[in-house]
Scaffold this active site. Structure first.
Site, PDB file in Angstrom:
ATOM      1  CG  HIS A 209      -0.162   0.288   2.504  1.00 10.69           C
ATOM      2  ND1 HIS A 209       0.526  -0.698   3.161  1.00 10.69           N
ATOM      3  CD2 HIS A 209       0.032   1.419   3.230  1.00 10.69           C
ATOM      4  CE1 HIS A 209       1.097  -0.188   4.243  1.00 10.69           C
ATOM      5  NE2 HIS A 209       0.821   1.087   4.305  1.00 10.69           N
TER       6      HIS A 209
HETATM    7  C1  UD1 Z   1      -1.780   5.630   5.518  1.00 13.82           C
HETATM    8  C2  UD1 Z   1      -0.463   6.178   6.061  1.00 13.82           C
HETATM    9  C3  UD1 Z   1       0.603   5.108   5.989  1.00 13.82           C
HETATM   10  C4  UD1 Z   1       0.147   3.864   6.713  1.00 13.82           C
HETATM   11  C5  UD1 Z   1      -1.203   3.415   6.160  1.00 13.82           C
HETATM   12  C6  UD1 Z   1      -1.729   2.253   6.951  1.00 13.82           C
HETATM   13  C7  UD1 Z   1       0.066   8.561   5.711  1.00 13.82           C
HETATM   14  C8  UD1 Z   1       0.853   9.508   4.899  1.00 13.82           C
HETATM   15  N1  UD1 Z   1       0.005   7.298   5.245  1.00 13.82           N
HETATM   16  O1  UD1 Z   1      -1.578   5.268   4.158  1.00 13.82           O
HETATM   17  O2  UD1 Z   1       1.790   5.585   6.603  1.00 13.82           O
HETATM   18  O3  UD1 Z   1       1.093   2.862   6.488  1.00 13.82           O
HETATM   19  O4  UD1 Z   1      -2.150   4.480   6.274  1.00 13.82           O
HETATM   20  O5  UD1 Z   1      -2.653   1.510   6.206  1.00 13.82           O
HETATM   21  O6  UD1 Z   1      -0.486   8.928   6.726  1.00 13.82           O
HETATM   22  N2  UD1 Z   1      -8.801   4.792   1.301  1.00 13.82           N
HETATM   23  C9  UD1 Z   1     -10.009   4.139   1.347  1.00 13.82           C
HETATM   24  N3  UD1 Z   1     -10.558   3.893   2.564  1.00 13.82           N
HETATM   25  C10 UD1 Z   1      -9.985   4.275   3.728  1.00 13.82           C
HETATM   26  C11 UD1 Z   1      -8.760   4.954   3.669  1.00 13.82           C
HETATM   27  C12 UD1 Z   1      -8.181   5.198   2.456  1.00 13.82           C
HETATM   28  O7  UD1 Z   1     -10.571   3.775   0.330  1.00 13.82           O
HETATM   29  O8  UD1 Z   1     -10.543   4.000   4.786  1.00 13.82           O
HETATM   30  C13 UD1 Z   1      -8.162   5.042  -0.011  1.00 13.82           C
HETATM   31  C14 UD1 Z   1      -8.488   6.419  -0.587  1.00 13.82           C
HETATM   32  O9  UD1 Z   1      -8.551   6.305  -1.968  1.00 13.82           O
HETATM   33  C15 UD1 Z   1      -7.274   7.235  -0.191  1.00 13.82           C
HETATM   34  C16 UD1 Z   1      -6.154   6.207  -0.266  1.00 13.82           C
HETATM   35  O10 UD1 Z   1      -6.748   4.985   0.153  1.00 13.82           O
HETATM   36  O11 UD1 Z   1      -7.039   8.324  -1.040  1.00 13.82           O
HETATM   37  C17 UD1 Z   1      -4.970   6.534   0.613  1.00 13.82           C
HETATM   38  O12 UD1 Z   1      -5.378   6.728   1.969  1.00 13.82           O
HETATM   39  P1  UD1 Z   1      -4.431   7.507   2.992  1.00 13.82           P
HETATM   40  O13 UD1 Z   1      -5.033   7.482   4.342  1.00 13.82           O
HETATM   41  O14 UD1 Z   1      -4.051   8.838   2.442  1.00 13.82           O
HETATM   42  O15 UD1 Z   1      -3.097   6.698   2.961  1.00 13.82           O
HETATM   43  P2  UD1 Z   1      -2.803   5.158   3.165  1.00 13.82           P
HETATM   44  O16 UD1 Z   1      -2.245   4.618   1.897  1.00 13.82           O
HETATM   45  O17 UD1 Z   1      -3.953   4.482   3.778  1.00 13.82           O
HETATM   46  N1  UDP Z   2      -3.769  -5.888   8.767  1.00  9.19           N
HETATM   47  C1  UDP Z   2      -5.085  -6.305   8.899  1.00  9.19           C
HETATM   48  N2  UDP Z   2      -5.754  -6.711   7.773  1.00  9.19           N
HETATM   49  C2  UDP Z   2      -5.192  -6.716   6.542  1.00  9.19           C
HETATM   50  C3  UDP Z   2      -3.847  -6.298   6.415  1.00  9.19           C
HETATM   51  C4  UDP Z   2      -3.169  -5.880   7.551  1.00  9.19           C
HETATM   52  O1  UDP Z   2      -5.631  -6.303  10.002  1.00  9.19           O
HETATM   53  O2  UDP Z   2      -5.861  -7.098   5.566  1.00  9.19           O
HETATM   54  C5  UDP Z   2      -3.044  -5.417   9.970  1.00  9.19           C
HETATM   55  C6  UDP Z   2      -1.731  -6.109  10.251  1.00  9.19           C
HETATM   56  O3  UDP Z   2      -1.928  -7.216  11.112  1.00  9.19           O
HETATM   57  C7  UDP Z   2      -0.901  -5.029  10.902  1.00  9.19           C
HETATM   58  C8  UDP Z   2      -1.458  -3.737  10.354  1.00  9.19           C
HETATM   59  O4  UDP Z   2      -2.689  -4.075   9.736  1.00  9.19           O
HETATM   60  O5  UDP Z   2      -1.060  -5.009  12.311  1.00  9.19           O
HETATM   61  C9  UDP Z   2      -0.534  -3.124   9.357  1.00  9.19           C
HETATM   62  O6  UDP Z   2      -1.159  -2.057   8.760  1.00  9.19           O
HETATM   63  P1  UDP Z   2      -0.708  -1.442   7.378  1.00  9.19           P
HETATM   64  O7  UDP Z   2       0.084  -2.428   6.611  1.00  9.19           O
HETATM   65  O8  UDP Z   2      -1.930  -0.882   6.761  1.00  9.19           O
HETATM   66  O9  UDP Z   2       0.165  -0.189   7.841  1.00  9.19           O
HETATM   67  P2  UDP Z   2       1.687   0.013   8.260  1.00  9.19           P
HETATM   68  O10 UDP Z   2       2.002  -0.913   9.371  1.00  9.19           O
HETATM   69  O11 UDP Z   2       2.516  -0.202   7.034  1.00  9.19           O
HETATM   70  O12 UDP Z   2       1.746   1.440   8.668  1.00  9.19           O
END
Ligand code: UD1
Ligand code: UDP
Length: 369
Positions: A209
């Site tokens: 992601h």
């Molecule tokens: C964010 C964090 C990242 C973290 C990740 C955990 C920042 C800069 N990034 O990334 O560090 O590892 O969360 O998963 O804070 N979207 C949905 N539903 C949601 C949320 C997001 O559809 O509930 C989609 C939207 O299209 C959105 C995109 O995902 O634009 C990115 O979401 P965003 O919260 O900006 O960043 P993540 O990639 O989730």
């Molecule tokens: N996770 C989850 N469901 C999924 C994928 C990940 O519950 O389908 C959990 C995983 O166990 C871990 C956390 O989400 O604890 C990691 O989140 P993510 O990879 O979104 O973010 P990051 O750790 O890179 O910030």
């Protein structure tokens, strides 16, 4: 009992909910004066509500519902709205966790109002400032009053940067607490293997992601091609609970899922733990997943050029592959049959002993006496 401390716990994304959960549980246990403020950065059921359900957490007192926005707007709205809640609730301590935009906004709002900030997961460094997460970490560590640092490596980083020792507290990472508290529950409750028709150690688990990986179509194509090569080599299914960001980019760029790669919606935390523990190999760009693989002793291939979790590499349980398809395949070959049993060598888990939440709250309570 009267508390001198009123704690605001800020969270906004899936990993923050998971890593704050042990702290919230401990606050409940100690009957502390605290509240949870959810920024709403994550809002899809699978990334948000499902995780609260799995962890049996109370609903946050506030949800700002900020949702997905361009970066500057997101930081601005979150900071403004968090400040409003702080002005109403008057906490004297704010706790943030990790490196997301929600973390940055929570810390900025607190400092603006002169409220003390604790940062859990302080000191992690990838030294790659092209990643927003690295920038967030560095800023939040700089302005926080209490740096709760999870690993010896992170502790060393803070000392090397000259952070005052009086601000630094070595606690371990609450991810170990979360794993200890939930793995048995997951084993009893999750039916994900049966549901997907998977046998233990006969599939590969994938997550991806990172903006740097999935927002660039060429990189995303490379990753998908790499996964396809890996399927051709090992001929076992690759199961990919896909982050909505990644799915959206695949659709926008007409990238098809190749043979052997099975996309599913993100799964709940309990189901994910079971998928991780039973995977033959995990391929990921997630921070939390690298940690969990390490604790669960599952070999991991990280599709990034660097990591802020170097312990996982040093112990031989994780490898950096980048996103070049051939390099991904080579890394997968190296890790696929690796037998990982560090426990037999007097191995100590560098991520902690499962008591990080207790330690963090003990320190905060002591400091506000
Ligand atoms: C964010 C964090 C990242 C973290 C990740 C955990 C920042 C800069 N990034 O990334 O560090 O590892 O969360 O998963 O804070 N979207 C949905 N539903 C949601 C949320 C997001 O559809 O509930 C989609 C939207 O299209 C959105 C995109 O995902 O634009 C990115 O979401 P965003 O919260 O900006 O960043 P993540 O990639 O989730
Ligand atoms: N996770 C989850 N469901 C999924 C994928 C990940 O519950 O389908 C959990 C995983 O166990 C871990 C956390 O989400 O604890 C990691 O989140 P993510 O990879 O979104 O973010 P990051 O750790 O890179 O910030």
């Amino acid at each position: 009992m009267r508390f001198l401390m009123k704690l605001a716990i800020i969270l906004g994304t899936r990993p923050e909910i998971i890593k704050m959960a042990p702290i919230i549980r401990e606050c409940e246990k100690r009957k502390m004066d605290y509240f949870v403020l959810h920024t709403g950065q994550h809002y899809s059921k699978e990334l948000d509500e499902q995780i609260f359900l799995d962890l049996e957490l109370p609903k946050p007192k506030y949800n700002l519902g900020v949702g997905s926005q361009p970066y500057r707007k997101q930081v601005g709205i979150m900071t403004r709205e968090i400040e409003k809640i702080f002005e109403k609730e008057l906490p004297n301590l704010v706790l943030v966790q990790g490196d997301t935009i929600s973390v940055l906004a929570g810390a900025l709002a607190a400092k603006k109002l002169n409220i003390k900030v604790g940062h859990h997961e302080a000191g992690l460094r990838s030294h790659d400032t092209s990643m927003l997460e690295e920038v967030n970490r560095v800023i939040v560590d700089h302005i926080s009053d209490f740096l709760f640092t999870p690993t010896p490596d992170a502790l060393k980083n803070l000392h090397q940067e000259g952070k005052e020792p009086s601000r630094i507290f070595f606690t371990g990472n609450t991810i170990v607490d979360a794993l200890n508290q939930n793995i048995e529950i997951a084993r009893n409750k999750s039916k994900i293997l049966e549901k997907l028709g998977l046998r233990s150690k006969s599939y590969i688990l994938v997550t991806a992601h990172r903006a740097e990986n999935v927002d660039k179509p060429e990189k995303l194509k490379d990753i998908i091609n790499g996964l396809s090569l890996i399927y051709k080599e090992f001929a076992i299914p690759l199961v990919f609970p896909i982050h909505p960001r990644t799915l959206a980019r695949m659709k926008e760029n007409n990238i098809e899922s190749p043979k052997g790669l099975f996309l599913l919606e993100p799964v709940g935390f309990l189901d994910f733990l079971i998928l991780e523990q039973n995977a033959k190999l995990v391929i990921t760009d997630s921070g939390g997943v690298q940690e969990e693989c390490f604790v669960l002793k599952v070999p991991c291939v990280t599709i990034r050029e660097n990591t802020e979790r170097p312990e996982t590499i040093e112990y031989g349980m994780n490898i950096l592959a980048g996103t070049n398809p051939d390099k991904m395949l080579l890394a997968a070959k190296e890790m696929f049959s690796k037998s990982i049993n560090p426990g037999s060598n007097g191995w100590e888990n560098p991520f902690g002993d499962g008591k990080a939440a207790e330690r963090i709250l003990d320190i905060l309570m002591e400091k506000t006496k």
